[in-house]
Design an enzyme around this catalytic site. Structure first.
Site, PDB file in Angstrom:
ATOM      1  CG  ASP A  77     -39.874 -29.695  79.427  1.00 31.73           C
ATOM      2  OD1 ASP A  77     -39.361 -30.730  78.934  1.00 31.73           O
ATOM      3  OD2 ASP A  77     -39.491 -28.590  78.846  1.00 31.73           O
ATOM      4  CE  LYS A  79     -35.790 -29.150  79.285  1.00 36.29           C
ATOM      5  NZ  LYS A  79     -35.678 -28.993  77.974  1.00 36.29           N
ATOM      6  CG  ASN A  82     -36.630 -26.921  82.746  1.00 36.92           C
ATOM      7  OD1 ASN A  82     -36.210 -26.144  82.197  1.00 36.92           O
ATOM      8  ND2 ASN A  82     -37.651 -27.903  82.064  1.00 36.92           N
ATOM      9  CG  ASP A  98     -39.530 -23.879  81.598  1.00 34.51           C
ATOM     10  OD1 ASP A  98     -40.508 -23.357  81.364  1.00 34.51           O
ATOM     11  OD2 ASP A  98     -38.525 -24.340  80.406  1.00 34.51           O
ATOM     12  CB  THR A 118     -37.260 -32.471  76.629  1.00 32.10           C
ATOM     13  OG1 THR A 118     -37.452 -31.122  76.973  1.00 32.10           O
ATOM     14  CG2 THR A 118     -35.718 -32.586  76.035  1.00 32.10           C
TER      15      THR A 118
END
Length: 211
Positions: A77, A79, A82, A98, A118
């Site tokens: 994840d 991005k 994060n 995260d 995401t």
């Protein structure tokens, strides 16, 4: 799963787990304090990054990703939300945070099948419901690089279906104001990460060595 991963990692560019408290119905994780805000907020504030500033950020991110992958950990994840700045200053380091969706594999057992992430950052092989590897993190780095340099998303559509169709074909363009001054080397970096075939995509080590 997040605890399992965080207990194993110790790296300059990855958030540090300091303490865990287990109460009757809650688990408390005490994390290193990062006060500089999200990379996301700095992109919004700046509009976009210069190639030099983007390279500075990406080196730290890739250093962390390379370390995770060497341990058999896939973040899944990555991005700008994060990626946290350690302090508000311009020279702050970046921390990968995260690990709620991260996955840890034993050596040899490299493929995952859970559909997660995401939407705008999900690699095509996850959408195609194929078994995938830690290379999905490199696709996300490609998306992040595009955003850093332009302030816009490579794959963007109100409709989830159309968005996924764009990702599955890796259909993105370098149009508009920001791309006029971006070097071909930078575009080549993105082009070698946003590759549908994960085997053809640069891995973390190759990305770090890219000019």
């Amino acid at each position: 799963s997040e605890l399992h991963v965080l207990r194993r990692v110790r790296h300059n560019f990855i958030i540090q787990l300091i303490e865990v408290f287990d109460s009757k119905d809650k688990l408390y994780m005490v994390m290193e304090l990062a006060t500089g805000g999200e990379l996301f907020d700095r992109i919004i504030a700046k509009g976009s990054f210069t190639e030099r500033d983007a390279t500075h950020v990406l080196k730290m991110v890739l250093d962390g990703v390379q370390y995770l992958h060497s341990l058999g950990i896939t973040h899944r994840d990555l991005k700008p939300e994060n990626l946290l700045y350690y302090h508000p200053g311009h020279d702050s380091k970046i921390l990968i945070t995260d690990f709620g969706l991260s996955d840890h594999r034993k050596m040899g057992d490299t493929c995952m099948t859970t559909t997660c992430g995401t939407p705008e950052y999900i690699a095509p092989e996850i959408l195609a419901r194929k078994p995938y590897t830690c290379q999905v993190d490199l696709w996300a780095v490609g998306v992040i690089t595009y955003i850093l340099l332009s302030g816009t998303m490579p794959f963007d559509d109100e409709s989830r279906t159309r968005l996924y169709r764009l990702i599955l074909k890796a259909k993105y363009m370098y149009t508009g104001e920001p791309w006029k001054d971006i070097s071909n080397t930078a575009k080549n970096f993105i082009d070698r990460l946003l590759v549908v075939d994960a085997n053809e995509r640069m891995d973390a080590t190759q990305s770090v060595q890219h000019p």
